[in-house]
Write a protein that holds these residues in place. Structure first.
Motif, PDB file in Angstrom:
ATOM      1  N   ASP A  54      -7.275   2.992  -3.728  1.00  0.00           N
ATOM      2  CA  ASP A  54      -7.644   3.499  -2.413  1.00  0.00           C
ATOM      3  C   ASP A  54      -7.452   2.378  -1.384  1.00  0.00           C
ATOM      4  O   ASP A  54      -8.237   1.427  -1.356  1.00  0.00           O
ATOM      5  CB  ASP A  54      -9.112   3.962  -2.445  1.00  0.00           C
ATOM      6  CG  ASP A  54      -9.537   4.578  -1.126  1.00  0.00           C
ATOM      7  OD1 ASP A  54      -8.733   4.542  -0.172  1.00  0.00           O
ATOM      8  OD2 ASP A  54     -10.662   5.098  -1.054  1.00  0.00           O
ATOM      9  N   PRO A  55      -6.412   2.460  -0.546  1.00  0.00           N
ATOM     10  CA  PRO A  55      -6.151   1.371   0.400  1.00  0.00           C
ATOM     11  C   PRO A  55      -7.269   1.178   1.433  1.00  0.00           C
ATOM     12  O   PRO A  55      -7.343   0.128   2.063  1.00  0.00           O
ATOM     13  CB  PRO A  55      -4.845   1.794   1.078  1.00  0.00           C
ATOM     14  CG  PRO A  55      -4.672   3.232   0.796  1.00  0.00           C
ATOM     15  CD  PRO A  55      -5.428   3.545  -0.450  1.00  0.00           C
ATOM     16  N   ASP A  56      -8.133   2.193   1.598  1.00  0.00           N
ATOM     17  CA  ASP A  56      -9.247   2.034   2.540  1.00  0.00           C
ATOM     18  C   ASP A  56     -10.338   1.130   1.958  1.00  0.00           C
ATOM     19  O   ASP A  56     -11.142   0.563   2.685  1.00  0.00           O
ATOM     20  CB  ASP A  56      -9.858   3.397   2.874  1.00  0.00           C
ATOM     21  CG  ASP A  56      -8.855   4.272   3.607  1.00  0.00           C
ATOM     22  OD1 ASP A  56      -7.960   3.690   4.263  1.00  0.00           O
ATOM     23  OD2 ASP A  56      -8.944   5.503   3.501  1.00  0.00           O
ATOM     24  N   LYS A  57     -10.389   1.044   0.635  1.00  0.00           N
ATOM     25  CA  LYS A  57     -11.448   0.244   0.005  1.00  0.00           C
ATOM     26  C   LYS A  57     -11.036  -1.208  -0.185  1.00  0.00           C
ATOM     27  O   LYS A  57     -11.862  -2.109  -0.078  1.00  0.00           O
ATOM     28  CB  LYS A  57     -11.811   0.843  -1.361  1.00  0.00           C
ATOM     29  CG  LYS A  57     -12.675   2.079  -1.254  1.00  0.00           C
ATOM     30  CD  LYS A  57     -13.122   2.524  -2.622  1.00  0.00           C
ATOM     31  CE  LYS A  57     -13.868   3.854  -2.529  1.00  0.00           C
ATOM     32  NZ  LYS A  57     -13.931   4.531  -3.832  1.00  0.00           N
TER      33      LYS A  57
ATOM     34  N   TRP B 261      -6.983  -5.841  -5.164  1.00  0.00           N
ATOM     35  CA  TRP B 261      -7.153  -4.924  -6.292  1.00  0.00           C
ATOM     36  C   TRP B 261      -6.378  -5.435  -7.508  1.00  0.00           C
ATOM     37  O   TRP B 261      -6.898  -5.505  -8.618  1.00  0.00           O
ATOM     38  CB  TRP B 261      -6.652  -3.538  -5.866  1.00  0.00           C
ATOM     39  CG  TRP B 261      -6.859  -2.439  -6.844  1.00  0.00           C
ATOM     40  CD1 TRP B 261      -8.065  -1.938  -7.256  1.00  0.00           C
ATOM     41  CD2 TRP B 261      -5.848  -1.667  -7.507  1.00  0.00           C
ATOM     42  NE1 TRP B 261      -7.844  -0.897  -8.142  1.00  0.00           N
ATOM     43  CE2 TRP B 261      -6.507  -0.714  -8.306  1.00  0.00           C
ATOM     44  CE3 TRP B 261      -4.461  -1.694  -7.489  1.00  0.00           C
ATOM     45  CZ2 TRP B 261      -5.812   0.205  -9.091  1.00  0.00           C
ATOM     46  CZ3 TRP B 261      -3.770  -0.774  -8.269  1.00  0.00           C
ATOM     47  CH2 TRP B 261      -4.448   0.165  -9.061  1.00  0.00           C
TER      48      TRP B 261
ATOM     49  N   GLU C  82       0.828  -1.200   0.000  1.00  0.00           N
ATOM     50  CA  GLU C  82       0.000   0.000   0.000  1.00  0.00           C
ATOM     51  C   GLU C  82       0.877   1.270   0.000  1.00  0.00           C
ATOM     52  O   GLU C  82       0.579   2.230  -0.712  1.00  0.00           O
ATOM     53  CB  GLU C  82      -0.943   0.007   1.212  1.00  0.00           C
ATOM     54  CG  GLU C  82      -2.105  -0.987   1.110  1.00  0.00           C
ATOM     55  CD  GLU C  82      -1.697  -2.452   1.248  1.00  0.00           C
ATOM     56  OE1 GLU C  82      -0.617  -2.722   1.812  1.00  0.00           O
ATOM     57  OE2 GLU C  82      -2.447  -3.322   0.772  1.00  0.00           O
ATOM     58  N   ASP C  83       1.970   1.220   0.783  1.00  0.00           N
ATOM     59  CA  ASP C  83       2.888   2.369   0.800  1.00  0.00           C
ATOM     60  C   ASP C  83       3.585   2.525  -0.555  1.00  0.00           C
ATOM     61  O   ASP C  83       3.788   3.638  -1.038  1.00  0.00           O
ATOM     62  CB  ASP C  83       3.928   2.216   1.917  1.00  0.00           C
ATOM     63  CG  ASP C  83       3.297   2.416   3.283  1.00  0.00           C
ATOM     64  OD1 ASP C  83       2.220   3.043   3.339  1.00  0.00           O
ATOM     65  OD2 ASP C  83       3.868   1.946   4.276  1.00  0.00           O
TER      66      ASP C  83
ATOM     67  N   LYS D 198      -7.387  -4.151  -0.224  1.00  0.00           N
ATOM     68  CA  LYS D 198      -5.942  -4.370  -0.114  1.00  0.00           C
ATOM     69  C   LYS D 198      -5.349  -4.354  -1.520  1.00  0.00           C
ATOM     70  O   LYS D 198      -6.057  -4.657  -2.494  1.00  0.00           O
ATOM     71  CB  LYS D 198      -5.677  -5.738   0.516  1.00  0.00           C
ATOM     72  CG  LYS D 198      -5.826  -5.747   2.001  1.00  0.00           C
ATOM     73  CD  LYS D 198      -5.415  -7.098   2.537  1.00  0.00           C
ATOM     74  CE  LYS D 198      -5.459  -7.114   4.035  1.00  0.00           C
ATOM     75  NZ  LYS D 198      -5.208  -8.432   4.572  1.00  0.00           N
TER      76      LYS D 198
ATOM     77  N   LYS E 293       1.424   4.299  -2.966  1.00  0.00           N
ATOM     78  CA  LYS E 293       1.405   5.766  -2.792  1.00  0.00           C
ATOM     79  C   LYS E 293       2.565   6.386  -3.578  1.00  0.00           C
ATOM     80  O   LYS E 293       2.413   7.432  -4.210  1.00  0.00           O
ATOM     81  CB  LYS E 293       1.544   6.123  -1.302  1.00  0.00           C
ATOM     82  CG  LYS E 293       0.241   6.012  -0.550  1.00  0.00           C
ATOM     83  CD  LYS E 293       0.446   6.458   0.885  1.00  0.00           C
ATOM     84  CE  LYS E 293      -0.660   5.918   1.769  1.00  0.00           C
ATOM     85  NZ  LYS E 293      -0.285   5.875   3.165  1.00  0.00           N
TER      86      LYS E 293
END
Lengths: 191, 104
Positions: A70-73, A79, A12-13, A75, A16
């Motif tokens: 979007d990492p909130d939606k 995705w 996830e990082d 992993k 970004k």
């Protein structure tokens, strides 16, 4: 960002950083997940070149659409596998396998192992399974690949395929019935 | 064959590892494509540039300022006090109104 630091980052990082066009982060993601992506694509598509193309296209989509992640939606892996699965399904639909495609690799694999009986038997078994899996309908095949080969949980696989868990279980039940029929019949013929 | 037997049996199918050069090909192929931004981020970035960078869209900004001045002047000239109204006359008018109200 240093090369060593990048290696330790979570997916996830890294995403970004990829969204900010960081090429090292993207390369790390490719190295980290290319093997698994290749396995899924090779199991989904009968032609090796199609599988390789599907993997390339999927990573390309990751690069192009990195800012949409979007990492909130979801992993990263969910995705990514969803993108890869959809790419494979698109390839199957736009370029359905010919009868010869499934047989073609069998000969190559058989030649490699002809001198070793045990290996040969294993390759033959693998080939029988490959034929059985690749003749399943598209979504059943994807469900089998994600749940039985990639060992995803049912909710994870359902999320990847964009269906609910009940529907996924239905796909798996039909796939298992079909595979047992095919592989069981193969056993009878061999023995 | 039970479900567990089937799952075990399926694992006999292994696939060959990817080509050694595949990672490089993937990266090179991907980097040839420009990255896309979702519309919300694009809008935010455009607004940020417009608001914080005085130089961005300078012609449009000057034109907008000129338009505001023109609209302001035209409203000023078309008002009932245009030309003759000043602060004192407005205060007188207001005081007259208040006196009338107190007288009644």
């Amino acid at each position: 960002m240093g090369e060593g630091m990048i290696q330790d980052q979570s997916d996830e990082d890294l995403m970004k950083a990829v969204a900010k066009a960081n090429q090292s982060a993207f390369r790390t993601l490719v190295n980290r997940h290319m093997g698994r992506a290749n396995t899924i694509a090779m199991r989904s598509l009968p032609r090796r070149e199609d599988a390789e193309e599907a993997v390339q296209d999927s990573f390309c989509k990751i690069w192009v659409n990195a800012a949409s992640f979007d990492p909130d939606k979801a992993k990263f892996m969910t995705w990514f596998v969803r993108i890869l699965t959809n790419t494979c399904l698109d390839k199957i639909r736009s370029n359905p396998p010919r009868a010869g495609d499934i047989d073609a690799l069998a000969d190559v694999l058989a030649d490699d192992a002809a001198s070793y009986d045990a290996q040969y038997g294993q390759k033959r078994e693998g080939e029988a399974i490959r034929k059985a899996v690749q003749t399943l309908p598209d979504r059943q095949r994807m469900a089998v690949i994600l749940c039985y080969f990639e060992e995803m949980t049912n909710p994870q696989a359902a999320e990847v395929l964009g269906i609910n868990v009940k529907a996924l279980e239905g796909l798996l039940v039909r796939a298992r019935r079909d595979l047992k029929g095919r592989l069981g019949a193969g056993e009878d013929n061999d023995g | 064959m039970t479900d567990d037997d089937l799952k075990k049996r399926l694992r006999a199918w292994t696939v060959p590892a990817p080509d050694s050069g595949l990672a490089d090909r993937i990266v090179m192929n991907a980097l040839r494509h420009p990255q896309k931004m979702p519309w919300s981020l694009r809008l935010g970035k455009t607004l940020e540039t417009w608001l914080l960078d005085w130089n961005a869209g300078a012609i449009y900004k000057c034109a907008s300022l000129a338009m505001i001045v023109v609209i302001g002047l035209s409203i000023g000239y078309s008002s009932p006090y245009a030309g003759g109204a000043d602060t004192i006359s407005i205060v007188d008018l207001a005081m007259g109104g208040m006196n009338e109200w107190e007288g009644s």
